[in-house]
Design a protein around this motif. Structure first.
Motif, PDB file in Angstrom:
ATOM      1  N   ALA A 157       0.670  -1.289   0.125  1.00 29.11           N
ATOM      2  CA  ALA A 157       0.099  -0.071   0.010  1.00 29.11           C
ATOM      3  C   ALA A 157       0.763   1.145  -0.046  1.00 29.11           C
ATOM      4  O   ALA A 157       0.492   2.367  -0.702  1.00 29.11           O
ATOM      5  CB  ALA A 157      -1.022  -0.035   1.223  1.00 29.11           C
ATOM      6  N   ALA A 158       1.991   1.303   0.734  1.00 27.03           N
ATOM      7  CA  ALA A 158       2.840   2.337   0.736  1.00 27.03           C
ATOM      8  C   ALA A 158       3.388   2.886  -0.585  1.00 27.03           C
ATOM      9  O   ALA A 158       3.489   3.848  -0.963  1.00 27.03           O
ATOM     10  CB  ALA A 158       4.067   2.207   1.831  1.00 27.03           C
ATOM     11  N   ALA A 159       3.604   1.939  -1.527  1.00 23.83           N
ATOM     12  CA  ALA A 159       4.343   1.915  -2.791  1.00 23.83           C
ATOM     13  C   ALA A 159       3.174   2.807  -3.738  1.00 23.83           C
ATOM     14  O   ALA A 159       3.491   3.727  -4.231  1.00 23.83           O
ATOM     15  CB  ALA A 159       4.807   0.864  -3.357  1.00 23.83           C
ATOM     16  N   TRP A 160       1.929   2.022  -3.347  1.00 25.03           N
ATOM     17  CA  TRP A 160       0.868   2.902  -4.415  1.00 25.03           C
ATOM     18  C   TRP A 160       0.573   4.231  -3.916  1.00 25.03           C
ATOM     19  O   TRP A 160       0.184   5.199  -4.597  1.00 25.03           O
ATOM     20  CB  TRP A 160      -0.451   1.951  -4.059  1.00 25.03           C
ATOM     21  CG  TRP A 160      -0.562   0.649  -4.938  1.00 25.03           C
ATOM     22  CD1 TRP A 160      -0.409  -0.542  -4.251  1.00 25.03           C
ATOM     23  CD2 TRP A 160      -0.785   0.522  -6.275  1.00 25.03           C
ATOM     24  NE1 TRP A 160      -0.484  -1.605  -5.155  1.00 25.03           N
ATOM     25  CE2 TRP A 160      -0.627  -1.061  -6.279  1.00 25.03           C
ATOM     26  CE3 TRP A 160      -0.985   1.164  -7.396  1.00 25.03           C
ATOM     27  CZ2 TRP A 160      -0.637  -1.600  -7.638  1.00 25.03           C
ATOM     28  CZ3 TRP A 160      -1.020   0.699  -8.428  1.00 25.03           C
ATOM     29  CH2 TRP A 160      -1.063  -0.837  -8.715  1.00 25.03           C
ATOM     30  N   ASN A 161       0.548   4.315  -2.306  1.00 30.18           N
ATOM     31  CA  ASN A 161       0.454   5.812  -2.144  1.00 30.18           C
ATOM     32  C   ASN A 161       1.437   6.854  -2.572  1.00 30.18           C
ATOM     33  O   ASN A 161       1.383   7.920  -2.912  1.00 30.18           O
ATOM     34  CB  ASN A 161       0.210   5.607  -0.588  1.00 30.18           C
ATOM     35  CG  ASN A 161       0.194   7.377  -0.053  1.00 30.18           C
ATOM     36  OD1 ASN A 161      -0.709   8.050  -0.358  1.00 30.18           O
ATOM     37  ND2 ASN A 161       1.253   7.667   0.807  1.00 30.18           N
ATOM     38  N   SER A 162       2.817   6.195  -2.506  1.00 33.87           N
ATOM     39  CA  SER A 162       3.801   6.974  -3.003  1.00 33.87           C
ATOM     40  C   SER A 162       3.762   7.356  -4.297  1.00 33.87           C
ATOM     41  O   SER A 162       4.162   8.412  -4.798  1.00 33.87           O
ATOM     42  CB  SER A 162       5.297   6.368  -2.641  1.00 33.87           C
ATOM     43  OG  SER A 162       5.457   6.012  -1.177  1.00 33.87           O
ATOM     44  N   ARG A 163       3.425   6.427  -5.287  1.00 35.95           N
ATOM     45  CA  ARG A 163       3.247   6.950  -6.613  1.00 35.95           C
ATOM     46  C   ARG A 163       1.971   7.714  -6.749  1.00 35.95           C
ATOM     47  O   ARG A 163       2.060   8.601  -7.677  1.00 35.95           O
ATOM     48  CB  ARG A 163       3.026   5.588  -7.512  1.00 35.95           C
ATOM     49  CG  ARG A 163       3.194   5.730  -8.899  1.00 35.95           C
ATOM     50  CD  ARG A 163       3.344   4.720  -9.837  1.00 35.95           C
ATOM     51  NE  ARG A 163       1.927   4.125  -9.980  1.00 35.95           N
ATOM     52  CZ  ARG A 163       1.630   2.792 -10.498  1.00 35.95           C
ATOM     53  NH1 ARG A 163       2.621   2.484 -11.583  1.00 35.95           N
ATOM     54  NH2 ARG A 163       0.361   2.408 -10.840  1.00 35.95           N
ATOM     55  N   CYS A 164       1.053   7.632  -6.024  1.00 37.50           N
ATOM     56  CA  CYS A 164      -0.095   8.543  -6.346  1.00 37.50           C
ATOM     57  C   CYS A 164       0.356  10.158  -5.976  1.00 37.50           C
ATOM     58  O   CYS A 164      -0.139  10.891  -6.541  1.00 37.50           O
ATOM     59  CB  CYS A 164      -1.197   8.120  -5.247  1.00 37.50           C
ATOM     60  SG  CYS A 164      -2.487   9.286  -4.949  1.00 37.50           S
ATOM     61  N   TRP A 165       1.218   9.984  -4.650  1.00 34.44           N
ATOM     62  CA  TRP A 165       1.605  11.517  -4.325  1.00 34.44           C
ATOM     63  C   TRP A 165       2.488  12.053  -5.569  1.00 34.44           C
ATOM     64  O   TRP A 165       2.407  13.184  -5.640  1.00 34.44           O
ATOM     65  CB  TRP A 165       2.297  11.408  -2.891  1.00 34.44           C
ATOM     66  CG  TRP A 165       2.672  12.675  -2.474  1.00 34.44           C
ATOM     67  CD1 TRP A 165       4.132  13.300  -2.560  1.00 34.44           C
ATOM     68  CD2 TRP A 165       1.785  13.627  -1.726  1.00 34.44           C
ATOM     69  NE1 TRP A 165       3.883  14.433  -1.888  1.00 34.44           N
ATOM     70  CE2 TRP A 165       2.811  14.533  -1.698  1.00 34.44           C
ATOM     71  CE3 TRP A 165       0.616  13.673  -1.238  1.00 34.44           C
ATOM     72  CZ2 TRP A 165       2.271  15.761  -0.905  1.00 34.44           C
ATOM     73  CZ3 TRP A 165       0.104  14.632  -0.823  1.00 34.44           C
ATOM     74  CH2 TRP A 165       0.928  15.846  -0.574  1.00 34.44           C
ATOM     75  N   ALA A 166       3.456  11.159  -5.997  1.00 34.67           N
ATOM     76  CA  ALA A 166       4.422  11.818  -7.030  1.00 34.67           C
ATOM     77  C   ALA A 166       3.869  12.139  -8.224  1.00 34.67           C
ATOM     78  O   ALA A 166       4.110  13.082  -8.779  1.00 34.67           O
ATOM     79  CB  ALA A 166       5.215  10.526  -6.916  1.00 34.67           C
ATOM     80  N   GLN A 167       2.721  11.412  -8.491  1.00 39.89           N
ATOM     81  CA  GLN A 167       1.950  11.534  -9.936  1.00 39.89           C
ATOM     82  C   GLN A 167       1.079  12.957  -9.369  1.00 39.89           C
ATOM     83  O   GLN A 167       1.035  13.774 -10.551  1.00 39.89           O
ATOM     84  CB  GLN A 167       1.092  10.511 -10.144  1.00 39.89           C
ATOM     85  CG  GLN A 167       1.915   9.405 -10.903  1.00 39.89           C
ATOM     86  CD  GLN A 167       0.974   8.693 -11.591  1.00 39.89           C
ATOM     87  OE1 GLN A 167       1.365   8.108 -12.615  1.00 39.89           O
ATOM     88  NE2 GLN A 167       0.125   7.839 -10.953  1.00 39.89           N
ATOM     89  N   ALA A 168       0.636  13.232  -8.238  1.00 46.50           N
ATOM     90  CA  ALA A 168      -0.052  14.346  -8.051  1.00 46.50           C
ATOM     91  C   ALA A 168       0.767  15.724  -7.940  1.00 46.50           C
ATOM     92  O   ALA A 168       0.216  16.494  -8.481  1.00 46.50           O
ATOM     93  CB  ALA A 168      -0.929  14.220  -6.609  1.00 46.50           C
ATOM     94  N   ILE A 169       1.946  15.532  -7.560  1.00 44.21           N
ATOM     95  CA  ILE A 169       2.980  16.683  -7.674  1.00 44.21           C
ATOM     96  C   ILE A 169       3.341  16.869  -8.872  1.00 44.21           C
ATOM     97  O   ILE A 169       3.558  18.044  -9.268  1.00 44.21           O
ATOM     98  CB  ILE A 169       4.071  15.976  -6.751  1.00 44.21           C
ATOM     99  CG1 ILE A 169       3.694  16.197  -5.212  1.00 44.21           C
ATOM    100  CG2 ILE A 169       5.293  17.366  -6.995  1.00 44.21           C
ATOM    101  CD1 ILE A 169       3.003  17.426  -4.413  1.00 44.21           C
ATOM    102  N   ALA A 170       3.461  16.017  -9.829  1.00 47.78           N
ATOM    103  CA  ALA A 170       3.735  16.117 -11.016  1.00 47.78           C
ATOM    104  C   ALA A 170       2.605  16.675 -11.943  1.00 47.78           C
ATOM    105  O   ALA A 170       2.773  16.836 -13.288  1.00 47.78           O
ATOM    106  CB  ALA A 170       4.345  14.985 -11.853  1.00 47.78           C
ATOM    107  N   GLY A 171       1.534  16.677 -11.252  1.00 51.14           N
ATOM    108  CA  GLY A 171      -0.019  17.177 -12.007  1.00 51.14           C
ATOM    109  C   GLY A 171      -0.682  16.129 -12.804  1.00 51.14           C
ATOM    110  O   GLY A 171      -1.603  16.439 -13.765  1.00 51.14           O
ATOM    111  N   ARG A 172      -0.089  14.624 -12.640  1.00 52.50           N
ATOM    112  CA  ARG A 172      -0.915  13.710 -13.351  1.00 52.50           C
ATOM    113  C   ARG A 172      -2.004  13.233 -12.482  1.00 52.50           C
ATOM    114  O   ARG A 172      -2.042  12.066 -12.110  1.00 52.50           O
ATOM    115  CB  ARG A 172       0.088  12.775 -13.706  1.00 52.50           C
ATOM    116  CG  ARG A 172       1.416  13.181 -14.560  1.00 52.50           C
ATOM    117  CD  ARG A 172       2.481  12.030 -14.724  1.00 52.50           C
ATOM    118  NE  ARG A 172       3.558  12.548 -15.311  1.00 52.50           N
ATOM    119  CZ  ARG A 172       4.880  11.706 -15.535  1.00 52.50           C
ATOM    120  NH1 ARG A 172       4.396  10.517 -15.398  1.00 52.50           N
ATOM    121  NH2 ARG A 172       5.576  12.253 -16.186  1.00 52.50           N
TER     122      ARG A 172
END
Length: 199
Positions: free
Chosen positions: A150-165
């Motif tokens: 779950a931590a990996a899914w959340n981290s990718r969510c956050w990274a994509q959000a910061i990138a505007g995706r």
């Protein structure tokens, strides 16, 4: 929440003004649509993380040369030891030496392309270097190798959000919460994504 936690960290250093502005922007719901439309919140978030990275680079308590020497000694005797390479990479990252950290993670991954810890660590290092594409790709390797992480899914969510995706970020947050419904960080991430989407 994640944003509030990061605000409190930055609020203790020279980034206090950025943190305060971001906090006000997130708190003032009446003005959020305009700020989101103008990209102001995204710019403040970027500045916010830049300040955190600078803080980590300058923090003496993140440096431990004795620990680094011990890891170097271990690698002299076992140069292919995955955990030692990953730990030395983490030590380099704590010193703000992100390229050296990434070199160690790269070596660990060359030795074992399924070594999850190195992908996760390398993703964080790429985030510090503002390399969103590479960070997102590494988090993707983790979710492929450990789909229940779950931590990996959340981290990718956050990274994509910061990138505007945002459209890509939301399913990642949803998956993190499907795996761990009470995962506070994922709830915060999804809330941030929806905020930026104007939902």
């Amino acid at each position: 929440g994640q944003v509030d936690q990061r605000i409190r960290v930055v609020g203790r250093d020279a980034g206090a003004e950025i943190a305060a502005a971001l906090q006000r922007a997130l708190a003032d719901q009446r003005d959020q649509p305009r700020l989101l439309a103008e990209g102001v919140i995204g710019e403040m978030v970027f500045a916010h993380f830049t300040t955190i990275a600078r803080k980590f680079k300058a923090a003496d308590d993140w440096r431990n040369d004795e620990a680094m020497a011990s890891i170097d000694k271990a690698l002299e005797h076992a140069p292919d030891h995955l955990d030692a390479l990953n730990n030395r990479g983490n030590a380099w990252m704590k010193k703000g030496q992100y390229d050296r950290a990434i070199a160690d993670y790269d070596q660990a991954i060359r030795l074992d392309p399924n070594y999850v810890a190195a992908y996760f660590s390398r993703a964080i290092a790429h985030e510090f270097k503002n390399r969103a594409d590479l960070a997102i790709a590494d988090y993707g390797h983790v979710t492929r190798l450990q789909p229940q992480n779950a931590a990996a899914w959340n981290s990718r969510c956050w990274a994509q959000a910061i990138a505007g995706r945002l459209q890509d970020a939301l399913p990642d947050c949803d998956e993190a919460l499907r795996l761990q419904p009470d995962y506070i960080n994922a709830l915060d991430s999804r809330g941030f994504v929806k905020l930026r989407m104007g939902k």
